[in-house]
Every structure is written in structure tokens, then in C-alpha cells.
Design an enzyme around this catalytic site. Structure first.
Site, PDB file in Angstrom:
ATOM      1  N   ASP A 171      50.414  25.543  33.969  1.00 45.69           N
ATOM      2  CA  ASP A 171      49.958  26.165  32.927  1.00 45.69           C
ATOM      3  C   ASP A 171      48.624  27.153  32.975  1.00 45.69           C
ATOM      4  O   ASP A 171      48.567  27.994  32.026  1.00 45.69           O
ATOM      5  CB  ASP A 171      49.833  25.452  31.572  1.00 45.69           C
ATOM      6  CG  ASP A 171      48.420  24.303  31.844  1.00 45.69           C
ATOM      7  OD1 ASP A 171      48.016  24.460  32.789  1.00 45.69           O
ATOM      8  OD2 ASP A 171      48.229  23.556  31.054  1.00 45.69           O
ATOM      9  N   TYR A 262      40.989  29.162  40.037  1.00 47.71           N
ATOM     10  CA  TYR A 262      40.985  28.356  41.110  1.00 47.71           C
ATOM     11  C   TYR A 262      40.267  28.866  42.296  1.00 47.71           C
ATOM     12  O   TYR A 262      39.681  28.334  43.382  1.00 47.71           O
ATOM     13  CB  TYR A 262      41.993  27.547  41.512  1.00 47.71           C
ATOM     14  CG  TYR A 262      42.209  26.750  40.184  1.00 47.71           C
ATOM     15  CD1 TYR A 262      41.756  25.179  40.262  1.00 47.71           C
ATOM     16  CD2 TYR A 262      42.792  26.783  39.250  1.00 47.71           C
ATOM     17  CE1 TYR A 262      41.822  24.258  39.596  1.00 47.71           C
ATOM     18  CE2 TYR A 262      43.174  25.773  38.146  1.00 47.71           C
ATOM     19  CZ  TYR A 262      42.646  24.732  38.321  1.00 47.71           C
ATOM     20  OH  TYR A 262      42.975  23.766  37.345  1.00 47.71           O
TER      21      TYR A 262
END
Length: 440
Positions: A171, A262
Site C-alpha cells: 500500500d 523507503y
């Protein structure tokens, strides 16, 4: 309209209440006949399950609902399996984060050594879960959120190469799309993304509006001028606000594309290590924050006997996305989502058996992924190094190979140094004796 049977594996998760709310919200377009929560932790699941009974009594009274620890009850005659398991729970997540930090290495749930530890734990349970599902529901779609999705997807590719109804998704790209929508004051559902990479390791190259205009230049301009925050910033813990804020730094250094958040762990490992508290990590933040909030709110609802004015949802993108994906498959909507799939030329200058993350049209026959062609040397180099780490991690699991595990950690950009990698690996082996295969 057909009504569907769904089981949520990991029913005791703090993400489950938001997912249940999404099912209620979408009941007119994706109606359910039966819903089961399944978890191996009966205490956690009971709280969520009793909350769900009250929620559905008020919002979905026609729904056949139950929660269970019995596999046959959970998996029999299902159309969709939503999977969000966490092998080892938050206790092991805390070790995943704190052990690497004790050696001066990134301690994070899905990146670096922590991601390896979590991935090695997840593989066994995911394989078992899929075998159990196929025993009782051979044609069910398995929509998997379980992290670290890249390692899990690689392992499942090897064990179930012919199962075309396993879909690994994440997600975070949707969170980013929603955040871009907030930034531009636009509906993110109208965006058409072009994306490439690995899970938690990718980039948006283009983002088109409904008229075909590329919004990426405008988004870059705003972020570089004003910074970046998640769409649900008011509900986020400080660590997530810091995570999104660093997108500005990434764009200043590497302005080609919009990065997945990330990537900061791989671009700036030394900086991130200095910013992380080895004594109080993200796991502690979650346990003291979201974990307490969700369970306290569920217990309050149970005591009050009503879910009205319930404030239990956190990050509704998690629940909304998986429900919308299931609905797109069930009704052949052919909407675009970012999914994980075998490369097979989608990124033309990396190996075909890589499990890549790209945009895909999603309908009843599964994903039709969109290729991006050749990528530049910098991005190819980053992806191939990360891909080698992921494949070696899965090799280490199936072969019981200490050498492969050491090679994997040495290649990972959050570690790099082989002597440090060996120390971290030995500590993780000790901490995961109950979960990992023996590495020799």
C-alpha cells in the site's frame, strides 16, 4: 450482483478495523455474503472480532460474520483471502530493529538486516497458509500484504510457480499517490502512474492526469519548495513524518524521478543510523501508539455496545486498497494498480525472473503489467544489488546456507561491510532460532 466470501488472515492485526470499515463503505459495489477473521492469537483476535460484531450489526447486518482459529472454518469455500500476517509479532519486530542498530547498522522492519530476519520468518508461514487455502478453496484469489513483500514474493514464485491467483501488493505506492493528490488538491483515483522498481525500492517516472498531462514536474517543484507530508499526516507518528520529509532531500540529490520513501535507507544509511534511537525504535513507537490506540478504542466500542463515533481507523489506504483491488478483480474493472510480478522483460535490462513492482491493469484474469523498457545505469545498479540481496536471502532459507545469508547482508546497501554483516547475522540467527531454518 454476486456476493463474495472473504477471509482476513491476521484478523487480530491493528490494521483490521480499518479494513472492516472499508468493506462496509464498499458494500454496494463489492457485496459480501460471508466474512471470517482468522488468527493464531485468539486473545488479540477476540478484541477485534467482538468490535467487528458491533460494527457489522450497525453497518452490515446482512453479513454472515465470524472469527476463528480453525483453518477449515477460515478457508473453506472462499473467493478472496486477504493476508496480513506478522510472524513473531511485535516482540520479534523489536529485535529486528534493535539488533542491527546495536552494531551500527540500519534497524528497520523491511529494509536491511531487519527485513531479512522478518522475511526468513514469513516464508514458512506464507507457504503453509497457501497450501491450506488451496486445500479448502483451490480457486480463491490470495491478496498478500505480508512483509517484506519482495522476499515473500520471491519465495512464493519458487514454490508456487503455476499459481496465477497469488497477488503480492503493497500500500505504500497508494499512500504516495494519495499524498500527491493532497499536494495538488486533486483526486488521486484519476492519476495514471508509471512506476518501476522492487518493493519498497522504486520510482514514479510519470504521473498523468485524466487529460494526459504529466504531473511529476509540478510535484517535484512543490516538494522542493515546501517539503512533503503524508496524506494522513494528522494521524501519523513522528517517525513517518520524518520519513516523508526526507523525500525532499532525495529529490535534491537524484531529481530524475519521484522516489518511494523507503529508498532513504539505501541512499543515506549512515545518516539514518544516526537518527534512529537504538533504545526506542519504530516497533516501540507502534506498540506505545497505534497498538494501544486501536485496542483501547475497540474495547471502548465493545463496552459501549455501539461503533458510532468510532475513531479506530489509521491509514485507511491499507484497507481501501485491498478492497478496491478485490473489487477490480471480481468485477473486471481493469483499473491500474502497482503490483509485484515476475519481470519477463517489463524492465528490459534486468533479469527476467526478478519480482518487480510496476503498474498493471487489474481485472478478473489477473494483472496485465505495463513495461517501462530500459532503465538508466544508476537505477539498474541499485536494483540489481538489492535484487541479489533478496534472491540470496531466499536461497539461504531454502538451502539452509549461512554463506548465502552472509553474502546477502554484505550486498545490502544498509550494511556493505562483511565483518559487520557476520556479526549482525550471528545475532539474528540466535534471536530467530524458533523461526529460521538452521543455517550451516
Amino acid at each position: 450482483m454476486k456476493k463474495y466470501n472473504i477471509v482476513i488472515v491476521g484478523g487480530g492485526s491493528t490494521w483490521t478495523p480499518g479494513l472492516l470499515q472499508s468493506l462496509c463503505k464498499n458494500k454496494d459495489v463489492f457485496p459480501l455474503k460471508r466474512l471470517v477473521l482468522y488468527d493464531i492469537n485468539p486473545e488479540r483476535q477476540e478484541v477485534i472480532g467482538e468490535f467487528a460484531k458491533i460494527l457489522f450489526k450497525e453497518k452490515y447486518p446482512e453479513l454472515d460474520f465470524e472469527y476463528t482459529t480453525d483453518k477449515e472454518v477460515a478457508y473453506k469455500d472462499m473467493d478472496f483471502v486477504f493476508c496480513q500476517i506478522r510472524t513473531g509479532g511485535y516482540e520479534m519486530r523489536e529485535k529486528d530493529e534493535k539488533i542491527p542498530l546495536s552494531f551500527g547498522v540500519i534497524g528497520q522492519e523491511t529494509c536491511g538486516p531487519g527485513g531479512m530476519a522478518y522475511g526468513m520468518r514469513s516464508i514458512r508461514d506464507m507457504i503453509e497458509m497457501i497450501n491450506d487455502v488451496r486445500k479448502y478453496s483451490p480457486d480463491a484469489w490470495i491478496l498478500n500484504y505480508t512483509n517484506p513483500a519482495a522476499i515473500v514474493a520471491e519465495a512464493l514464485r519458487r514454490v508456487f510457480p503455476d499459481d496465477k491467483k497469488i497477488l503480492n501488493i503493497c500500500d505504500q505506492p497508494v499512500n504516495l499517490l494519495r499524498s500527491y493528490g493532497r499536494l495538488l488538491d486533486m483526486d488521486p483515483n484519476e492519476f495514471e502512474p508509471v512506476y518501476f522498481g522492487l518493493n519498497h525500492f522504486g520510482w514514479f517516472t510519470n504521473l498523468y492526469d485524466k487529460d494526459g498531462n504529466d504531473l511529476v514536474p509540478k510535484i517535484k517543484e512543490i516538494i522542493l519548495e515546501k517539503g512533503f507530508a503524508p496524506v494522513d499526516a494528522e494521524q501519523r507518528d513522528q517517525s513517518w513524518l520524518d520519513t516523508y520529509a526526507l523525500v525532499k532531500d532525495m529529490l535534491q540529490d537524484f531529481p530524475d524521478y519521484l522516489p518511494n520513501t523507503y529508498l532513504q535507507y539505501y541512499y543515506y544509511p549512515e545518516y539514518k543510523v544516526k537518527k534512529l534511537n537504538p533504545n526506542y525504535t519504530r516497533a516501540n513507537e507502534v506498540m506505545d501508539g497505534r497498538e494501544k490506540r486501536v485496542f483501547e478504542e475497540c474495547r471502548r466500542v465493545i463496552k459501549a455496545g455501539t461503533a458510532k463515533d468510532c475513531s479506530v481507523i489509521h491509514n485507511d489506504a491499507h484497507g481501501d486498497m485491498i478492497v478496491e483491488v478485490a473489487e477490480s478483480i471480481a468485477h473486471n474493472r481493469n483499473r491500474i494498480y502497482i503490483i509485484i510480478t515476475e519481470n519477463n522483460g517489463l524492465i528490459s535490462n534486468i533479469q527476467d525472473d526478478a519480482m518487480v513492482e510496476v503498474a498493471a491493469i487489474l481485472g478478473k484474469n489477473g494483472p496485465r503489467p505495463m513495461g517501462v523498457g530500459k532503465i538508466g545505469t544508476f537505477y539498474k545498479g541499485l536494483i540489481e544489488q538489492q535484487l541479489a540481496y533478496e534472491k540470496l536471502t531466499v536461497d539461504a532459507y531454502f538451502e539452509g546456507s549461512y554463506e548465502k545469508a552472509l553474502q546477502a547482508l554484505t550486498l545490502n546497501r544498509t550494511v556493505v561491510d562483511a565483518k559487520k554483516a557476520r556479526k549482525v547475522l550471528d545475532a539474528l540467527i540466535e534471536a530467530n532460532k524458533e523461526y529460521w531454518p538452521e543455517l550451516k
